[in-house]
Scaffold this motif. Structure first.
Motif, PDB file in Angstrom:
ATOM      1  N   SER A 171      16.290  21.485 -15.282  1.00 27.51           N
ATOM      2  CA  SER A 171      15.166  20.635 -14.920  1.00 27.51           C
ATOM      3  C   SER A 171      15.165  19.335 -15.698  1.00 27.51           C
ATOM      4  CB  SER A 171      13.891  21.376 -15.207  1.00 27.51           C
ATOM      5  OG  SER A 171      13.859  21.666 -16.576  1.00 27.51           O
ATOM      6  N   SER A 172      16.330  18.858 -16.021  1.00 27.90           N
ATOM      7  CA  SER A 172      16.350  17.576 -16.709  1.00 27.90           C
ATOM      8  C   SER A 172      15.509  16.610 -15.909  1.00 27.90           C
ATOM      9  CB  SER A 172      17.766  17.041 -16.815  1.00 27.90           C
ATOM     10  OG  SER A 172      18.445  17.761 -17.790  1.00 27.90           O
ATOM     11  N   PRO A 173      14.638  15.926 -16.591  1.00 31.79           N
ATOM     12  CA  PRO A 173      13.641  15.152 -15.879  1.00 31.79           C
ATOM     13  C   PRO A 173      14.161  13.868 -15.253  1.00 31.79           C
ATOM     14  CG  PRO A 173      13.179  15.312 -18.231  1.00 31.79           C
ATOM     15  CD  PRO A 173      14.524  15.860 -18.024  1.00 31.79           C
ATOM     16  N   GLY A 174      13.346  13.349 -14.398  1.00 36.95           N
ATOM     17  CA  GLY A 174      13.524  11.979 -13.929  1.00 36.95           C
ATOM     18  C   GLY A 174      14.626  11.787 -12.916  1.00 36.95           C
ATOM     19  N   GLU A 203       7.119  16.266 -19.737  1.00 40.88           N
ATOM     20  CA  GLU A 203       8.301  17.119 -19.924  1.00 40.88           C
ATOM     21  C   GLU A 203       7.919  18.563 -20.228  1.00 40.88           C
ATOM     22  OE1 GLU A 203      10.408  15.338 -18.971  1.00 40.88           O
ATOM     23  OE2 GLU A 203      10.429  13.350 -19.856  1.00 40.88           O
ATOM     24  N   ARG A 229       6.269  27.953 -15.418  1.00 38.74           N
ATOM     25  CA  ARG A 229       7.144  27.620 -14.301  1.00 38.74           C
ATOM     26  C   ARG A 229       8.000  28.811 -13.880  1.00 38.74           C
ATOM     27  NH1 ARG A 229      12.341  24.013 -13.899  1.00 38.74           N
ATOM     28  NH2 ARG A 229      12.843  24.812 -15.955  1.00 38.74           N
ATOM     29  N   TRP A 235      16.573  22.468  -7.971  1.00 40.12           N
ATOM     30  CA  TRP A 235      17.071  21.555  -8.990  1.00 40.12           C
ATOM     31  C   TRP A 235      18.575  21.573  -9.197  1.00 40.12           C
ATOM     32  CZ3 TRP A 235      15.337  17.459 -11.051  1.00 40.12           C
ATOM     33  CH2 TRP A 235      13.989  17.296 -11.308  1.00 40.12           C
ATOM     34  N   ASP A 263       9.925  17.095 -10.364  1.00 40.57           N
ATOM     35  CA  ASP A 263       9.738  15.655 -10.478  1.00 40.57           C
ATOM     36  C   ASP A 263       9.719  15.104  -9.060  1.00 40.57           C
ATOM     37  OD1 ASP A 263       9.547  15.262 -13.164  1.00 40.57           O
ATOM     38  OD2 ASP A 263      11.672  14.856 -13.482  1.00 40.57           O
ATOM     39  N   TRP A 265      10.594  21.516 -20.837  1.00 34.20           N
ATOM     40  CA  TRP A 265      11.545  21.866 -19.785  1.00 34.20           C
ATOM     41  C   TRP A 265      12.830  21.055 -19.933  1.00 34.20           C
ATOM     42  CZ3 TRP A 265       9.816  20.321 -14.107  1.00 34.20           C
ATOM     43  CH2 TRP A 265       9.735  18.936 -14.011  1.00 34.20           C
ATOM     44  N   PHE A 274      14.297   9.714 -23.986  1.00 32.44           N
ATOM     45  CA  PHE A 274      15.139  10.421 -23.019  1.00 32.44           C
ATOM     46  C   PHE A 274      16.368   9.597 -22.642  1.00 32.44           C
ATOM     47  CE2 PHE A 274      16.274  11.673 -18.669  1.00 32.44           C
ATOM     48  CZ  PHE A 274      16.524  13.013 -18.889  1.00 32.44           C
TER      49      PHE A 274
END
Lengths: 251, 533
Positions: free
Chosen positions: A242-245, B189, B241, B250, B350, B404, B467
């Motif tokens: 689930s690495s964001p963005g 996050e 989650r 994902w 996201d 996460w 990030f």
């Protein structure tokens, strides 16, 4: 004069040729300046033959790196020191802590006043890590600790404690050859997160309506099935998925 | 009652990127691309569902920077210019690809961009925000907030005041544009550490989300695993989650978005086409960029790519929606046998994944919602608030500190690439708190300077910068933003202390970094507590 004219024209022609040649050269140079990515649709716009579109092979599929076009002004750097005393401890994960610190000039001077002008040079900088789980650090006097020898230049450290769900406090100090340790700074207390299911299986339940009301009662039968089931899954929890963005796929 | 509940959560966030000084700032395009590819398409999905009288419940978190960008006139104007240019390119492409296998796709883009322009200007009067509010008001969405600038709260907890200010700012802007207090919050996050819930409670936030192990590894074994929320001792609910549903969407390899018929993200005409042709539509300095026009499907794992066929992709989106639903049904049926109440499956994503990265994502979502309504009655869509109303009694346990991000804790935001930030961020935070405490009744120029210092601080705290440094993407930009906001805090606080405020410079900062005009420095005071009476 009449003999000069042919010469003149001759030169003119040579010049024109040379000019044209140079111009071509320059154009070629422009061509080579183009980005090296393959451009599969480089054919003239008007003459598109459909078969050409059916199969295409790209030379590479490198991820486009976004380049900063802004002229980089030399930026003022952030201060290296703020001239304060502080030692801040953070828990990064169940096994690692991170600490950063700054020892003010005043504190260094005080140390020299108390222990002699050469005491600083004769002692070694040390990080002392205390396990303070379930205790009050201020009240208790003896604690288990681990020392990490550091360098005089260090002002931060990643500390491998390897112990989930424990509380830690650290000190930065100087250690003399005889083992005597002088504390310069003491950190806040942090706890490492758990890395597994809790051993505590008793349950407390809360019922919330408008007011936060607590009703405690025990369930006679727990459902070990589901806990096992989830624990089984937890073993394969793909935490990184689930690495964001936007960048999930580019990293 | 259904056998199980499914809570789909879309987290919408982009860092605040607004550069009045340069019309062609590359990073500003993140927002424009997301509006065209994600936010407007999602609104279209909602519109079609509502028109077809399909009931649904979704949770959406609207991040405060995103609300600020949605409502900023400069960015609205620039987005319109951007669309104008994009439509011009799409028109050209329709001609260029005539009689080729790309033509239909070119027509699709032309249609989409024109539609985006119509939606943006005519339907929503440039206020994309209002679209989400509309579906919230109609009862389809539960809109929640997230920390002011997406600050990564666990690493800010050494100064709870700065965490409180992040939440206060978020709640304030949410109230301003959505008219109500946010019912819950998406912690940036999924970053949680014990104590954060106490601060959420001050703001009447009733719930937040954690990653699976946040709930699973709670202080007491959660009886229902992640399939029911737990209450923190403060009474704020934590929803964990579900791993399975996340993985299906994902995972780059196993996930749906990697299907061969879906659109290939990396083959953009901004990189593929002849330089002279594409030049007017890329960066004026000649830097090739993504235009959003992509003609290929993923095809396979090699570089060999074949033309995109929308009908195939559409078919796959429907298939994948069916597959997702089927798996959730199995999950719910299985779990319901083990629990005394219907299990809750929390599937957060996201939002920008849908549309921007996974082009067919919004379509998949639409199919999923339709199928859930028409094709079955095992599952029911639910939002956290609805769930807590139906099941107000939940187990009490303190969630485990977690996120996460990679490896599940704080490492993504605290490592060799970004660890250096914290000594500066914490120092700036301490300065801010100290000054806010010292000036309980600041007014005039001093007040303006204090408020601006607060804005600069929250901007520096965006988790996005840490990030980017961690992943090595747009690192220079992240470095420059972090440092410049931090320098501004340090300079402002120094000027306030010396009582020598440079008004011209302050005004220029207020114009440039204009996020949160209502931010009040008093939110940083140690004794500050919100009063919603």
């Amino acid at each position: 004069m009449t003999a000069f004219l042919p010469w003149f024209f001759g030169f003119l022609i040579i010049f024109l040729f040379a000019g044209a040649f140079l111009l071509l050269k320059k154009r070629q140079a422009n061509f080579t300046l183009r980005p090296l990515r393959p451009s599969p649709q480089k054919m003239p716009l008007a003459k598109l033959d459909s078969p050409l579109f059916k199969e295409e092979y790209a030379g590479d599929l490198t991820i486009p790196s976004e380049v900063m076009p802004q002229p980089q002004e030399p930026e003022e750097e952030l201060p290296g020191k703020y001239n304060i005393d502080r030692l801040v401890l953070m828990a990064r994960d169940p096994h690692w802590l991170y600490a950063y610190w700054e020892i003010s000039a005043t504190t260094q001077e005080e140390f020299k006043t108390n222990y002699g002008p050469f005491a600083w040079g004769q002692s070694q900088p040390v990080l002392r890590i205390y396990d303070v789980t379930g205790t009050d650090f201020e009240k208790q006097s003896t604690f288990e600790y681990t020392d990490i020898l550091i360098s005089d230049q260090a002002d931060d450290w990643y500390i491998q404690v390897g112990q989930p769900d424990r509380s830690f406090c650290i000190e930065v100090g100087r250690k003399f050859q005889n083992g005597h340790f002088i504390t310069l700074l003491r950190s806040n207390v942090v706890s490492t997160p758990r890395a597994s299911l809790s051993e505590q299986a008793d349950e407390e339940w809360m019922w919330i309506e408008n007011l936060y009301q607590t009703i405690k009662y025990q369930y006679g039968i727990s459902s070990p099935l589901i806990v096992e089931e989830i624990a089984g899954r937890a073993g394969i929890v793909p935490l990184g998925i689930s690495s964001p963005g936007f960048y999930v796929s580019q990293t | 009652m259904p056998s199980g509940f499914l809570a789909l959560v879309l987290h919408m966030h982009l860092p605040y990127v607004r550069h009045p000084e340069n019309e062609h700032f590359l990073e500003e395009r993140w927002f424009y691309e997301a509006v065209t590819e994600t936010y407007l398409p999602l609104l279209q999905v909602f519109e079609r569902l509502v028109n077809d009288k399909v009931p649904f419940r979704l949770t959406i978190s609207l991040s405060p920077p995103l609300i600020s960008m949605f409502t900023d006139p400069l960015l609205q104007q620039r987005y319109d210019n951007y669309l104008e240019k994009l439509i011009e390119l799409a028109d050209k492409e329709v001609g260029r690809t005539y009689n080729s296998p790309f033509h239909k796709t070119a027509l699709m883009y032309q249609h989409r961009f024109r539609q985006a322009k119509y939606l943006f200007n005519d339907v929503y009067q440039r206020q994309v925000m209002l679209g989400f509010k509309k579906y919230r008001d109609l009862g389809y969405l539960e809109v929640i907030t997230c920390p002011a600038t997406h600050g990564y709260l666990p690493l800010m907890m050494v100064q709870p005041e700065t965490v409180r200010a992040q939440i206060a700012t978020a709640v304030d802007i949410h109230r301003q544009y959505l008219g109500t207090l946010p019912p819950g919050i998406w912690l940036s996050e999924c970053g949680y550490a014990p104590g954060i819930d106490d601060l959420l409670k001050e703001f009447k936030l009733r719930f937040f989300f954690t990653d699976t192990h946040g709930v699973l590894f709670a202080s007491r074994r959660p009886r229902f695993g992640v399939f029911a929320p737990i209450y923190c001792p403060s009474g704020v609910a934590a929803f964990g989650r579900d791993v399975e549903s996340s993985k299906q969407v994902w995972s780059a390899r196993e996930g749906y978005p990697g299907d061969c018929d879906y659109r290939e993200f990396y083959r953009d005409i901004g990189f593929d086409l002849d330089y002279d042709y594409i030049k007017p539509y890329i960066h004026p300095d000649g830097i090739r960029i993504n235009t959003g026009i992509k003609y290929y499907r993923i095809t396979g794992t090699t570089n060999h790519k074949e033309p995109y066929v929308f009908e195939w992709a559409d078919h796959k989106a429907a298939m994948h929606a069916g597959n997702f639903m089927f798996n959730r049904q199995l999950q719910a049926t299985h779990l319901s046998k083990l629990m005394e109440r219907p299990p809750l499956i929390v599937a957060p994503y996201d939002a920008e994944l849908f549309g921007h990265w996974w082009f067919e994502g919004p379509l998949w979502l639409e199919y999923l919602i339709r199928k859930i309504h028409f094709d079955q009655d095992t599952l029911e869509l639910i939002t956290p608030s609805d769930y807590l109303t139906r099941f107000p009694c939940n187990q009490v346990a303190r969630p485990c500190a977690s996120s996460w991000g990679n490896k599940g804790y704080h490492e993504t935001w605290l490592n060799q690439a970004n660890g250096w930030m914290y000594r500066h961020l914490h120092f700036a935070g301490a300065q801010m708190v100290e000054l806010a405490n010292r000036h309980p009744e600041a007014s005039g120029l001093q007040r303006r300077a204090l408020n601006q210092a607060g804005r600069e601080l929250v901007l520096a705290q965006s988790s996005d910068w840490a990030f980017m440094m961690s992943t090595g993407t747009t690192v220079n930009y992240a470095l420059s933003r972090t440092k410049s906001h931090l320098r501004n805090v340090l300079k402002l606080t120094a000027q306030i202390k010396e009582n020598h405020i440079d008004e011209g410079w302050l005004s220029s900062l207020e114009g440039k970094n204009n996020i949160f005009p209502r931010l009040d420095y008093s939110w940083y005071q140690s004794h500050y507590r919100p009063d919603f009476s």
